[in-house]
Design an enzyme around this catalytic site. Structure first.
Site, PDB file in Angstrom:
ATOM      1  N   CYS A 114      43.846  52.957  42.057  1.00 40.70           N
ATOM      2  CA  CYS A 114      42.722  51.935  42.660  1.00 40.70           C
ATOM      3  C   CYS A 114      42.281  52.441  43.970  1.00 40.70           C
ATOM      4  O   CYS A 114      41.443  52.137  44.484  1.00 40.70           O
ATOM      5  CB  CYS A 114      43.583  50.413  42.869  1.00 40.70           C
ATOM      6  SG  CYS A 114      44.073  49.655  41.253  1.00 40.70           S
ATOM      7  N   HIS A 256      39.327  46.787  48.227  1.00 39.69           N
ATOM      8  CA  HIS A 256      39.438  46.818  46.958  1.00 39.69           C
ATOM      9  C   HIS A 256      39.878  45.539  46.511  1.00 39.69           C
ATOM     10  O   HIS A 256      40.529  44.711  46.992  1.00 39.69           O
ATOM     11  CB  HIS A 256      40.794  47.611  46.558  1.00 39.69           C
ATOM     12  CG  HIS A 256      41.377  47.660  45.299  1.00 39.69           C
ATOM     13  ND1 HIS A 256      40.689  48.084  44.183  1.00 39.69           N
ATOM     14  CD2 HIS A 256      42.702  47.503  44.758  1.00 39.69           C
ATOM     15  CE1 HIS A 256      41.342  47.872  43.132  1.00 39.69           C
ATOM     16  NE2 HIS A 256      42.597  47.611  43.575  1.00 39.69           N
ATOM     17  N   ASN A 286      40.136  43.306  38.683  1.00 37.70           N
ATOM     18  CA  ASN A 286      40.545  44.637  39.313  1.00 37.70           C
ATOM     19  C   ASN A 286      39.955  45.649  38.150  1.00 37.70           C
ATOM     20  O   ASN A 286      40.410  45.809  37.209  1.00 37.70           O
ATOM     21  CB  ASN A 286      41.899  44.664  39.428  1.00 37.70           C
ATOM     22  CG  ASN A 286      42.439  45.902  40.227  1.00 37.70           C
ATOM     23  OD1 ASN A 286      41.694  46.806  40.145  1.00 37.70           O
ATOM     24  ND2 ASN A 286      43.772  45.897  40.280  1.00 37.70           N
TER      25      ASN A 286
HETATM   26  O1  UT7 Z   1      45.275  47.108  42.415  1.00 34.71           O
HETATM   27  C1  UT7 Z   1      46.391  47.696  42.021  1.00 34.71           C
HETATM   28  C2  UT7 Z   1      47.603  47.339  42.813  1.00 34.71           C
HETATM   29  N1  UT7 Z   1      48.061  46.025  42.023  1.00 34.71           N
HETATM   30  C3  UT7 Z   1      47.933  44.840  42.762  1.00 34.71           C
HETATM   31  O2  UT7 Z   1      47.537  44.953  44.091  1.00 34.71           O
HETATM   32  C4  UT7 Z   1      48.726  43.646  42.106  1.00 34.71           C
HETATM   33  C5  UT7 Z   1      49.494  42.919  43.102  1.00 34.71           C
HETATM   34  N2  UT7 Z   1      50.307  41.721  42.489  1.00 34.71           N
HETATM   35  C6  UT7 Z   1      49.754  40.944  42.247  1.00 34.71           C
HETATM   36  O3  UT7 Z   1      48.528  40.657  42.514  1.00 34.71           O
HETATM   37  C7  UT7 Z   1      50.608  39.710  41.790  1.00 34.71           C
HETATM   38  O4  UT7 Z   1      51.947  40.043  41.992  1.00 34.71           O
HETATM   39  C8  UT7 Z   1      50.260  39.218  40.122  1.00 34.71           C
HETATM   40  C9  UT7 Z   1      48.988  38.636  40.197  1.00 34.71           C
HETATM   41  C10 UT7 Z   1      50.248  40.585  39.344  1.00 34.71           C
HETATM   42  C11 UT7 Z   1      51.409  38.220  39.948  1.00 34.71           C
HETATM   43  O5  UT7 Z   1      51.477  37.062  40.661  1.00 34.71           O
HETATM   44  P1  UT7 Z   1      52.901  36.551  41.364  1.00 34.71           P
HETATM   45  O6  UT7 Z   1      52.592  35.637  42.057  1.00 34.71           O
HETATM   46  O7  UT7 Z   1      53.405  37.708  41.911  1.00 34.71           O
HETATM   47  O8  UT7 Z   1      53.608  36.256  39.888  1.00 34.71           O
HETATM   48  P2  UT7 Z   1      54.953  37.060  39.099  1.00 34.71           P
HETATM   49  O9  UT7 Z   1      54.656  38.121  38.622  1.00 34.71           O
HETATM   50  O10 UT7 Z   1      56.060  36.640  40.254  1.00 34.71           O
HETATM   51  O11 UT7 Z   1      55.143  35.737  38.086  1.00 34.71           O
HETATM   52  C12 UT7 Z   1      55.399  34.395  38.073  1.00 34.71           C
HETATM   53  C13 UT7 Z   1      55.465  33.569  37.106  1.00 34.71           C
HETATM   54  C14 UT7 Z   1      56.235  34.252  35.932  1.00 34.71           C
HETATM   55  O12 UT7 Z   1      56.793  33.174  35.222  1.00 34.71           O
HETATM   56  P3  UT7 Z   1      58.426  32.572  35.629  1.00 34.71           P
HETATM   57  O13 UT7 Z   1      59.346  33.838  35.698  1.00 34.71           O
HETATM   58  O14 UT7 Z   1      58.261  32.585  37.279  1.00 34.71           O
HETATM   59  O15 UT7 Z   1      58.515  31.583  34.747  1.00 34.71           O
HETATM   60  C15 UT7 Z   1      55.358  35.169  35.000  1.00 34.71           C
HETATM   61  O16 UT7 Z   1      56.098  35.346  33.703  1.00 34.71           O
HETATM   62  O17 UT7 Z   1      54.275  33.570  36.276  1.00 34.71           O
HETATM   63  C16 UT7 Z   1      54.293  33.983  34.965  1.00 34.71           C
HETATM   64  N3  UT7 Z   1      53.078  34.758  34.883  1.00 34.71           N
HETATM   65  C17 UT7 Z   1      51.974  34.119  34.072  1.00 34.71           C
HETATM   66  N4  UT7 Z   1      51.880  32.810  33.516  1.00 34.71           N
HETATM   67  C18 UT7 Z   1      50.720  32.393  33.335  1.00 34.71           C
HETATM   68  C19 UT7 Z   1      52.596  35.988  34.960  1.00 34.71           C
HETATM   69  N5  UT7 Z   1      51.610  36.299  34.373  1.00 34.71           N
HETATM   70  C20 UT7 Z   1      50.900  35.093  33.832  1.00 34.71           C
HETATM   71  C21 UT7 Z   1      49.861  34.617  33.180  1.00 34.71           C
HETATM   72  N6  UT7 Z   1      49.254  33.486  32.859  1.00 34.71           N
HETATM   73  N7  UT7 Z   1      48.763  35.500  33.238  1.00 34.71           N
END
Ligand code: UT7
Length: 329
Positions: A114, A256, A286
């Site tokens: 990225c 970004h 993204n």
């Molecule tokens: O550009 C390259 C660099 N990458 C980034 O900058 C990404 C940085 N990270 C992020 O943007 C965020 O961490 C994410 C958007 C990827 C995830 O958001 P989060 O608030 O950190 O969520 P999480 O991964 O901690 O997941 C929270 C919950 C989980 O469920 P439980 O374990 O709490 O029951 C996931 O399974 O959300 C669930 N989940 C979803 N639910 C519905 C994860 N993806 C999804 C989804 N739809 N698409």
């Protein structure tokens, strides 16, 4: 004689197929509400089979060349930032070179995920500053939809495909010792960083030892999220410091586009007026190395970014890598 790199024109390509959150496959068990709340993403463009990274890069480059009024035989180098090359090798940039009918100069890819566009910008700028080349086609192009696991809702909903290209040309530098006077148009500074201890936070699980495996993106999003604002903040501070600028001097902040919450974190940290921030993550998701040039292109084409204005860009991604640059447009 010293030179500076100026932006002559910009162009873009987005695949026709635009997929709304609500149209994502049902078996993903995701929702428009979750995606919008956690990321700000509403839709993403998904490439059709013929829309390879080289194809999209070439279309964006044609648009930029046309807008710049520059013929392909005037281009000295093509630098393509991508994580989704058409083949493992050779560089996709060489395919773009052939598709554009460019029979001179050189072409290569830059891989910094990225942060790739800012890395490629820094490389292009250094080639131009030293007088080695006069005109560079600088492209960010990605077909991330081809490398995500479409059964993994934690990653596949986040990414999109597209490309954007800048034509950079050399201009004489009025100031001494290669330092560009801050009022002159061009790339004023670039700052690049990486920390390989973050290698396993975002990668594709395919190596040359597993050639038969079709790789897919693995991301520890929460860990990346935690350090994003701090690392981006560091790069932004360096960019301001290097040019003796403060936030009010900046006309446009073009980050970004990974997650609206990360962008908001940076806005809050620097007290940035939100009307000076270009946000496209809602429309493009993204697009990795293509995200900043796509956002720049949108803001240039809709008249927000004007010639002579100061633009600060920043990125963070796999590696981990992060970077910033200041451009007087
Ligand atoms: O550009 C390259 C660099 N990458 C980034 O900058 C990404 C940085 N990270 C992020 O943007 C965020 O961490 C994410 C958007 C990827 C995830 O958001 P989060 O608030 O950190 O969520 P999480 O991964 O901690 O997941 C929270 C919950 C989980 O469920 P439980 O374990 O709490 O029951 C996931 O399974 O959300 C669930 N989940 C979803 N639910 C519905 C994860 N993806 C999804 C989804 N739809 N698409």
């Amino acid at each position: 004689m010293f030179f500076r790199s100026t932006v002559a024109a910009i162009g873009k390509y987005l695949p026709d197929n635009c997929v709304q959150n609500a149209d994502l496959p049902q078996q993903l068990e995701t929702s428009d509400e979750w995606i919008r709340e956690r990321t700000g993403i509403a839709q993403r463009h998904i490439a059709a089979p013929h829309e390879t990274t080289a194809f999209m890069a070439t279309e964006a480059a044609k648009q930029a060349l046309l807008a710049a009024g520059i013929a392909i035989d005037q281009v000295d180098a093509i630098i393509l930032a991508t994580t989704t090359p058409d083949n493992g090798f050779p560089a996709t940039a060489t395919r773009v070179q052939a598709l554009l009918g460019m029979k001179r100069g050189f072409a290569f890819d830059v891989q910094a995920v990225c942060s790739g566009f800012v890395y490629a910008l820094a490389i292009a700028d250094n080639f131009i500053k030293t007088g080695q080349v006069k005109t560079v086609l600088l492209i960010g192009a990605e077909a991330f939809s081809r490398i995500v696991d479409w059964n993994d809702r934690g990653t596949c909903v986040l990414f999109g495909d597209g490309a954007a290209a800048l034509v950079l040309t050399a201009a004489d530098c009025a100031s001494l010792n290669g330092k560009i006077a801050s009022k002159e148009q061009g790339i004023l500074s670039t700052h690049l960083y990486s920390d390989g201890t973050g290698y396993d936070l975002l990668y594709i699980d395919h190596t040359i030892d597993t050639p038969t495996k079709r790789g897919a993106v693995v991301m520890h999003g929460r860990e990346i999220f935690k350090s994003a604002v701090q690392k981006i903040g560091e790069a932004v501070e360096k960019a301001l410091e290097a040019n003796a600028l403060t936030i009010p001097d900046i006309d446009w902040f073009v980050p970004h586009q990974a997650n609206a919450r990360i962008i908001k974190g940076v806005i809050d940290r620097f007290n940035l007026p939100s009307e000076k921030v270009v946000v496209t993550v809602d429309k493009h998701a993204n697009t990795s190395a293509a995200s900043i040039p796509l956002a720049l292109c949108e803001a240039v084409h809709d008249g927000r970014i004007q010639k002579g204005q100061l633009v600060l860009i920043e990125a963070m991604g796999g590696g981990l890598t992060w970077a910033s640059a200041v451009i007087r447009w």
